[in-house]
Scaffold this active site. Sequence first.
Site, PDB file in Angstrom:
ATOM      1  N   GLY A 252       0.835  -1.207   0.000  1.00 53.27           N
ATOM      2  CA  GLY A 252       0.000   0.000   0.000  1.00 53.27           C
ATOM      3  C   GLY A 252       0.870   1.259   0.000  1.00 53.27           C
ATOM      4  N   ASP A 253       1.984   1.206   0.716  1.00 51.26           N
ATOM      5  CA  ASP A 253       2.909   2.348   0.743  1.00 51.26           C
ATOM      6  C   ASP A 253       3.506   2.569  -0.650  1.00 51.26           C
ATOM      7  OD1 ASP A 253       2.399   2.251   3.470  1.00 51.26           O
ATOM      8  OD2 ASP A 253       4.191   1.071   3.891  1.00 51.26           O
TER       9      ASP A 253
HETATM   10  N1  LIG Z   1      -0.799 -10.524  -3.297  1.00 49.44           N
HETATM   11  C1  LIG Z   1      -0.659  -9.496  -4.145  1.00 49.44           C
HETATM   12  N2  LIG Z   1      -0.427  -9.701  -5.458  1.00 49.44           N
HETATM   13  C2  LIG Z   1      -0.293  -8.676  -6.326  1.00 49.44           C
HETATM   14  N3  LIG Z   1      -0.385  -7.384  -5.994  1.00 49.44           N
HETATM   15  C3  LIG Z   1      -0.611  -7.113  -4.700  1.00 49.44           C
HETATM   16  C4  LIG Z   1      -0.768  -8.121  -3.689  1.00 49.44           C
HETATM   17  N4  LIG Z   1      -0.988  -7.543  -2.514  1.00 49.44           N
HETATM   18  C5  LIG Z   1      -0.974  -6.210  -2.752  1.00 49.44           C
HETATM   19  N5  LIG Z   1      -0.762  -5.943  -4.048  1.00 49.44           N
HETATM   20  C6  LIG Z   1      -0.696  -4.635  -4.719  1.00 49.44           C
HETATM   21  O1  LIG Z   1      -0.508  -3.629  -3.739  1.00 49.44           O
HETATM   22  C7  LIG Z   1      -1.643  -2.764  -3.658  1.00 49.44           C
HETATM   23  C8  LIG Z   1      -1.906  -2.380  -2.230  1.00 49.44           C
HETATM   24  O2  LIG Z   1      -2.133  -3.533  -1.473  1.00 49.44           O
HETATM   25  P1  LIG Z   1      -3.079  -3.599  -0.182  1.00 49.44           P
HETATM   26  O3  LIG Z   1      -4.480  -3.361  -0.577  1.00 49.44           O
HETATM   27  O4  LIG Z   1      -2.753  -4.901   0.482  1.00 49.44           O
HETATM   28  O5  LIG Z   1      -2.531  -2.356   0.631  1.00 49.44           O
HETATM   29  P2  LIG Z   1      -2.374  -2.108   2.206  1.00 49.44           P
HETATM   30  O6  LIG Z   1      -3.265  -3.044   2.969  1.00 49.44           O
HETATM   31  O7  LIG Z   1      -2.563  -0.656   2.427  1.00 49.44           O
HETATM   32  O8  LIG Z   1      -0.836  -2.470   2.443  1.00 49.44           O
HETATM   33  P3  LIG Z   1       0.233  -1.885   3.513  1.00 49.44           P
HETATM   34  O9  LIG Z   1      -0.522  -0.977   4.460  1.00 49.44           O
HETATM   35  O10 LIG Z   1       0.839  -3.089   4.164  1.00 49.44           O
HETATM   36  O11 LIG Z   1       1.255  -1.138   2.735  1.00 49.44           O
HETATM   37  C9  LIG Z   1      -2.778  -3.527  -4.328  1.00 49.44           C
HETATM   38  O12 LIG Z   1      -3.752  -2.657  -4.865  1.00 49.44           O
HETATM   39  C10 LIG Z   1      -2.019  -4.319  -5.386  1.00 49.44           C
HETATM   40  O13 LIG Z   1      -1.759  -3.499  -6.514  1.00 49.44           O
HETATM   41 MG   LIG Z   2      -1.898   0.479   4.067  1.00 51.51          MG
END
Ligand SMILES: Nc1ncnc2c1ncn2[C@@H]1O[C@H](COP(=O)(O)OP(=O)(O)OP(=O)(O)O)[C@@H](O)[C@H]1O
Ligand SMILES: [Mg+2]
Length: 310
Positions: A252-253
């Site tokens: 997400g970052d």
């Molecule tokens: N298993 C995965 N395979 C491919 N792309 C992924 C995967 N997990 C995350 N991503 C990519 O990263 C983006 C952000 O992921 P996510 O929705 O998990 O963010 P988050 O929960 O805010 O993560 P964090 O807070 O740990 O940085 C997704 O929209 C996707 O593009």
């Molecule tokens: Mg996040």
Amino acid sequence: MITTVTLNASIDKAYHMEHEIVGGTVMRVARVANSAGGKGLNVARVARLCGSDVQATGLVGGFNGQYLEALAEADGIRSRFGHIAGETRSCVNILDPMFSSTEFLEPGPTVGVDEFEAYLAEFPSIIAGSDVVTLSGSLPAGVGKDSYQKLVRLALGEGKRVILDSSGEELRLGLEASPTMIKPNQDEIEALLGAMATAQDNVVTQARSLREDGVEQVVISLGKDGALLACEEGCFRAIPPKVKVANTVGCGDSMVAAFAVAFERAMAPREALAYAIAVASAAAMSPNTGEYDPADRDAIMSHVEVRAVG
Ligand SMILES: Nc1ncnc2c1ncn2[C@@H]1O[C@H](COP(=O)(O)OP(=O)(O)OP(=O)(O)O)[C@@H](O)[C@H]1O
Ligand SMILES: [Mg+2]
């Protein structure tokens, strides 16, 4: 330039173990990797890898604070941190063959009211040379839940584009200042809106409702299923190709970093979304948090599917 804000920074220590950890015994660490930590620093590293000029700010203190600034500079990130009396925390992540990852997060120092006031007063001059400001992560003890709201207002007042990536009350209060973009994941949007956001139609409706509150662009990230962007031009859903995942912490970052870069380069929303998905998916392929291989990004980019929805 992009400025990333990390109010609750840390020295992140990765302990790589050869053998599985056993509680109550003495364990020897095979290899240690220290990095400037906190979600804003992940954003900074990824934006740097995207080729942007990056400055990291936030609050640091003591010898760990000095060390953090040196680690950031070594990664090509300028540091413009405000200084507090308390010692910057360390967070330890033990990586062993059995449990994979076990994290110990120190609470961190309490920030004095005067210290935060002084930082707020300095903030406009810190961000003066930047086009985009990102605000990420949790808040340290001692600062109010409305701290992001204050920083968003200051940055918008200076004509900057602002991305707020937070959760809970910090996010809810931050929204009142109408940041340019927010990027909640599914859990965060559910907590914010108090409803299940799993069906695509619901996500579309929810992203739209947040736009009505004055946020120009709402991104909801959906892990491996990609992301949704609601903006003036419409609502777009991006689906990444399947990739070989190594580590999804900080994806997400990476996405926030890519959107900051997209703002800086004045990309159109559809293009920005495809770029952000490509960077975030490439980051999922990298074992190290806050890192990705540009070759992976470019390979993924041509396979990202973006379509108008709702
Ligand atoms: N298993 C995965 N395979 C491919 N792309 C992924 C995967 N997990 C995350 N991503 C990519 O990263 C983006 C952000 O992921 P996510 O929705 O998990 O963010 P988050 O929960 O805010 O993560 P964090 O807070 O740990 O940085 C997704 O929209 C996707 O593009
Ligand atoms: Mg996040």
